[in-house]
Design an enzyme around this catalytic site. Structure first.
Site, short mmCIF file in Angstrom:
data_model
loop_
_atom_site.label_atom_id
_atom_site.label_comp_id
_atom_site.label_asym_id
_atom_site.label_seq_id
_atom_site.Cartn_x
_atom_site.Cartn_y
_atom_site.Cartn_z
N ASN A 95 0.82 -1.21 0.00
CA ASN A 95 0.00 0.00 0.00
C ASN A 95 0.87 1.27 0.00
OD1 ASN A 95 -2.38 1.68 0.09
ND2 ASN A 95 -3.43 -0.14 0.85
N ARG A 96 0.26 2.41 0.31
CA ARG A 96 0.94 3.69 0.04
C ARG A 96 1.64 4.28 1.26
NH1 ARG A 96 -3.31 3.22 -3.29
NH2 ARG A 96 -2.93 3.74 -5.46
N HIS A 121 3.31 -0.06 -2.80
CA HIS A 121 3.65 -1.48 -2.90
C HIS A 121 5.15 -1.76 -3.01
CE1 HIS A 121 -0.52 -2.29 -2.92
NE2 HIS A 121 -0.77 -2.23 -4.20
N HIS A 195 -1.41 -9.87 -3.76
CA HIS A 195 -2.21 -8.96 -4.59
C HIS A 195 -2.99 -9.71 -5.67
CE1 HIS A 195 -3.23 -5.18 -6.59
NE2 HIS A 195 -2.72 -4.54 -5.55
N SER A 196 -3.56 -10.87 -5.35
CA SER A 196 -4.34 -11.59 -6.37
C SER A 196 -5.60 -10.82 -6.72
CB SER A 196 -4.72 -12.97 -5.85
OG SER A 196 -3.57 -13.78 -5.81
N TYR A 197 -5.94 -10.87 -8.01
CA TYR A 197 -7.21 -10.32 -8.50
C TYR A 197 -8.15 -11.52 -8.66
CZ TYR A 197 -5.06 -5.84 -9.91
OH TYR A 197 -4.42 -4.62 -9.94
N GLN A 299 -7.48 -4.24 2.25
CA GLN A 299 -7.74 -3.27 1.18
C GLN A 299 -8.67 -3.95 0.19
OE1 GLN A 299 -6.26 -0.16 0.98
NE2 GLN A 299 -6.84 0.49 -1.08
N GLU A 327 -6.65 -7.34 -0.06
CA GLU A 327 -5.26 -7.43 0.42
C GLU A 327 -5.25 -7.29 1.93
OE1 GLU A 327 -3.37 -4.21 -2.02
OE2 GLU A 327 -5.27 -4.48 -3.05
C1 BGC Z 1 -4.27 -0.20 -4.75
C2 BGC Z 1 -4.74 0.53 -6.00
C3 BGC Z 1 -3.73 0.33 -7.07
C4 BGC Z 1 -3.54 -1.14 -7.30
C5 BGC Z 1 -2.44 -1.37 -8.29
C6 BGC Z 1 -4.13 -1.63 -5.10
O1 BGC Z 1 -3.66 -2.31 -3.99
O2 BGC Z 1 -5.13 0.00 -3.69
O3 BGC Z 1 -4.92 1.89 -5.76
O4 BGC Z 1 -4.09 0.97 -8.25
O5 BGC Z 1 -3.19 -1.77 -6.12
O6 BGC Z 1 -2.82 -2.23 -9.22
#
Ligand code: BGC
Length: 362
Positions: A95-96, A121, A195-197, A299, A327
């Site tokens: 995250n940020r 990340h 970070h799996s979709y 997240q 996440e």
């Molecule tokens: C974030 C998104 C970001 C993405 C990257 C996520 O974890 O919250 O803002 O664009 O990751 O693909």
């Protein structure tokens, strides 16, 4: 196929096991391997050493038909070209971090900024773009591979040499369990996640997936997605998933751009012990996923930035909302918010966290 430590063997149609196959080379020539894990129910997980990244996860639907429920690519090349963290292990800090800056023990550190003004990340070359060492490990109720990455002192601006491991365990109870560990030689922030979709229907958008989050609060953000510091109630807002409902139901009430969920939820369990954090039900396939974690936050990102420019597995174009991420994590920008649970790991202490994805049908 290569045999490793007597644990790798060719996977037959029925038997459980682990197979290791070459998957190409990273930009610097390092060999990348793909580990194929199969449990005794026929579930398959594929994880490559580049990014300790989950490339495929085959899960049965209510008719017992297997389908791959994560987004990604068939080959290594598109992963190397750049992608939005499909399936990757994220570190050193997921995250940020606002403006890529934080102060620890009186010293200010400046990190690589790779998301507008912020650090995201792990930076320009985070753990998702590193080749991890891998070895199969024995576990009681399934198959497992341990991935290790040693992040040198100063990498992406972070202090201390950090040795991180993630063990992917595919249990015979149809769980994908991720056990993370880390140790450091200097105080440093750490926040590892996956970070799996997800797309439990294996096709189309995810707007009819019914999501439940065991979270009464979330952390509101500014327009660069940095938390304001407030812990706000979800009640009476489109953020409320305390009663499971389709992701698309209240999406139009959101005003951010590109519109969608991209927020950290404060889990009611507070991350004190392993507890249910999220449930996802996909009505067409009947697939049901529970996420169990010991982390304090999650997240929820609804794939808002997917824009049709990436072509994934089997030639499928990934449009907005084609997959979503959940996440498990500490809160974004924790290093700059003393009221958020701390992400600082100190020498002599062990970072230890677990997230389980449990699959069944309804
Ligand atoms: C974030 C998104 C970001 C993405 C990257 C996520 O974890 O919250 O803002 O664009 O990751 O693909």
């Amino acid at each position: 196929m290569l045999i490793v430590a007597g644990l790798c063997a060719p996977i037959s149609a029925s038997a459980a096991g682990i197979e290791k196959v070459p998957f190409g080379r990273a930009q610097d020539g390092t060999e990348v391997d793909l580990y194929i894990l199969k449990n005794d129910k026929g579930m398959i997980a594929k994880i490559m050493t580049y990014g300790a990244l989950l490339t495929e996860l085959h899960v049965p639907d209510r008719e017992g038909r297997f389908g791959d429920v994560v987004l990604g690519f068939d080959k290594l090349e598109p992963y190397l070209k750049g992608h939005p963290y499909f399936g990757a292990t994220i570190g050193r800090v997921g995250n940020r971090i606002a403006k890529g800056k934080f102060t620890l023990n009186g010293k200010t550190y400046t990190l690589a900024c790779n998301d507008g003004p912020n650090h995201l990340h792990g930076g320009v070359k985070g753990f998702d773009k590193r080749v991890w060492q891998a070895e199969p490990v024995k576990v009681a109720n399934g198959v497992a591979v341990k991935f290790t990455y040693v992040s040198p002192d100063g990498e992406e601006g972070y202090p201390g040499t950090l040795t991180a491991t993630v063990v992917y365990i595919l249990t015979n109870d149809n769980e994908l369990r991720l056990d993370y560990r880390a140790e450091t030689d200097k105080p440093t922030p750490v926040n590892l996640t996956n970070h799996s979709y997800w797309n439990l229907a294996t096709e189309g958008d995810i707007l009819n997936h019914h999501l439940g989050l065991l979270a009464d609060h979330y952390t509101p953000v500014d327009d660069t997605l940095i938390p304001t510091g407030e812990i706000a109630p979800v009640k009476g807002t489109p953020m409320d998933f305390t009663l499971a409902h389709p992701i698309g139901d209240r999406l139009l009430d959101l005003t951010n751009s590109p519109r969608g969920y991209d927020h950290n939820y404060v889990l009611n369990s507070k991350g004190k012990k392993l507890a249910l954090a999220a449930t996802v039900y996909e009505p067409k396939s009947g697939r049901f996923m529970e996420i169990i974690t010991d982390q304090p936050g999650i997240q929820f990102y609804s794939g808002n930035f997917l824009d049709g420019t990436l072509t994934g597995k089997h030639g499928v174009t990934y449009h907005k909302y084609h997959g979503f991420c959940l996440e498990t994590q500490h809160f974004p920008d924790s290093v700059n918010h003393p009221n958020f649970p701390s992400v600082i790991l100190r020498p002599g202490k062990k970072y230890k966290t677990t997230t389980i994805h449990k699959f069944s049908v309804r």
